[in-house]
Motif scaffolding. Structure first.
Motif: not given
Ligand SMILES: [Zn+2]
Length: 379
Positions: A31-37, A161-163, A198-203
């Motif tokens: 995980i390299r970043s947390l972004w919001f659009r 949903g996950a993913g 989602q990636q942060l939490y899936n990790h």
């Protein structure tokens, strides 16, 4: 202690696609970043002065991994204060698999006040019972129409949903379209927020149900310069609050939410004193709810076959529970354009038995719906 999680280089840019806010993250594999659009319907977006979003998003995953958290930048003083002690104690009572960590950032305690005449009040819009009840919060207690929800939100932080597959993106865009249409028609602003949260939490294998409040408020905190109050549609009433062994984060919402408020923005639980039956009664005379209420949990593929886009399947657990509650309140006929009322009438007994079965298995909301239905019928 493992390598700390660090949040650095927070950047902001604006383009035709909307506003992009991004931060670099180190200390979590892959995980390299947390972004919001952010896309907006009619009003602008002012980038935040504090990095509360990073603290709120990362505290749970960091505690799960047992890693300290360092945020390079300003964080609201009251939030940092709570995060160092009380929030961590609460989260460990809720999920004993978490560990205490050390958190550092630069606290800021005051910011200039807004010059707005009218407050801007926001809530998420999913067209469900909780969502319409949140919209009706102020009129419900007899407050003036000038105090009204002004901004609607849809956030892609795990609710779809996950993913990160195509189906999730489609469900998110569909939900954004519905919210923008409703916001336009009701003279409100709307914000759609996409994110890689989602990636942060899936990790760390953390489900949405277990962590939804933190995910949503991380995104909501970005708006601390635009929004005065954010109402979080609560699924659990004060009567049912539990911390240890709670089946989802909604059960600790009334305790957790006030601790997360960034400076200049108040986060509140919407209608936590009201149970599901009272909430259903609250929205039952809401003209928009009669046309748009969407409680259905049928798979998206099945829904495509329905006559109307807004039609609920009238066959899933949430449709059953909602129809039974509306029937007990003698209000089901008001919802005949979104539920198959004729089919409900022909098999009411079987539907009541299904709701009872789920209640017997431990679903508090189904038990309440069934008990209410039986109590009304016995009168
Ligand atoms: Zn359904």
């Amino acid at each position: 202690m493992n390598e700390a999680i660090k949040v650095t280089s927070i950047s902001y840019s604006q383009s035709e696609d909307g506003h992009l806010l991004s931060s670099d993250i180190s200390g979590i594999d892959n995980i390299r970043s947390l972004w919001f659009r952010i896309r907006s319907l009619r009003r602008s977006f002012q980038p935040p002065e504090v990095q509360d979003f990073a603290l709120i998003a990362l505290i749970y995953p960091a505690m799960k991994m047992g890693k300290d958290l360092h945020i390079e930048g300003l964080v609201s003083g009251p939030l940092l204060f709570s995060a160092k002690e009380d929030i961590q104690r609460l989260l460990i009572a809720y999920d004993p698999s978490l560990s205490r960590i050390s958190i550092s950032a630069t606290p800021v305690w005051t910011l200039p006040e807004t010059s707005r005449n009218q407050p801007r009040i926001a809530t998420g819009f999913s067209a469900g019972v909780d969502s319409f009840a949140a919209l009706a919060s102020f009129s419900n207690v007899g407050m003036e129409m000038s105090t009204e929800v002004s901004d609607l939100f849809v956030m892609n932080v795990g609710a779809f949903g996950a993913g990160s597959g195509n189906g999730i993106r489609k469900a998110f865009e569909k939900s954004v379209d519905r919210m923008f249409t409703y916001a336009q028609g009701s003279d409100r602003n709307g914000y759609a927020i996409d994110s890689n949260m989602q990636q942060l939490y899936n990790h760390s294998d953390l489900s949405f149900l277990k962590t939804h409040t933190l995910r949503n408020f991380s995104a909501a905190s970005l708006f601390h310069k635009d929004i005065d109050i954010y109402l979080y549609a609560s699924g659990v009433s004060y009567d049912d609050v539990v911390v240890t062994g709670a089946p989802s984060m909604a059960y600790i919402d009334p305790i957790l939410i006030p601790l997360l408020s960034p400076l200049r923005m108040r986060l509140m639980s919407a209608n936590p004193g009201v149970d599901r039956i009272e909430k259903t009664a609250l929205i039952a005379s809401h003209a928009d709810a009669m046309k748009l209420l969407d409680v259905c949990v049928a798979p998206a593929a099945r829904k495509i076959g329905f006559a109307s886009q807004s039609m609920n399947c009238s066959n899933c657990t949430k449709c059953f529970r909602t129809m039974l509650t509306l029937d007990a309140l003698n209000l089901l006929d008001n919802f005949s354009s979104i539920f198959d009322v004729r089919s409900y009438r022909s098999r009411t007994e079987a539907i009541a038995r299904e709701v009872k079965k789920r209640g017997d298995k431990g679903s508090v909301v189904d038990k309440k719906a069934y008990d209410h239905f039986i109590a009304v019928r016995a009168q």
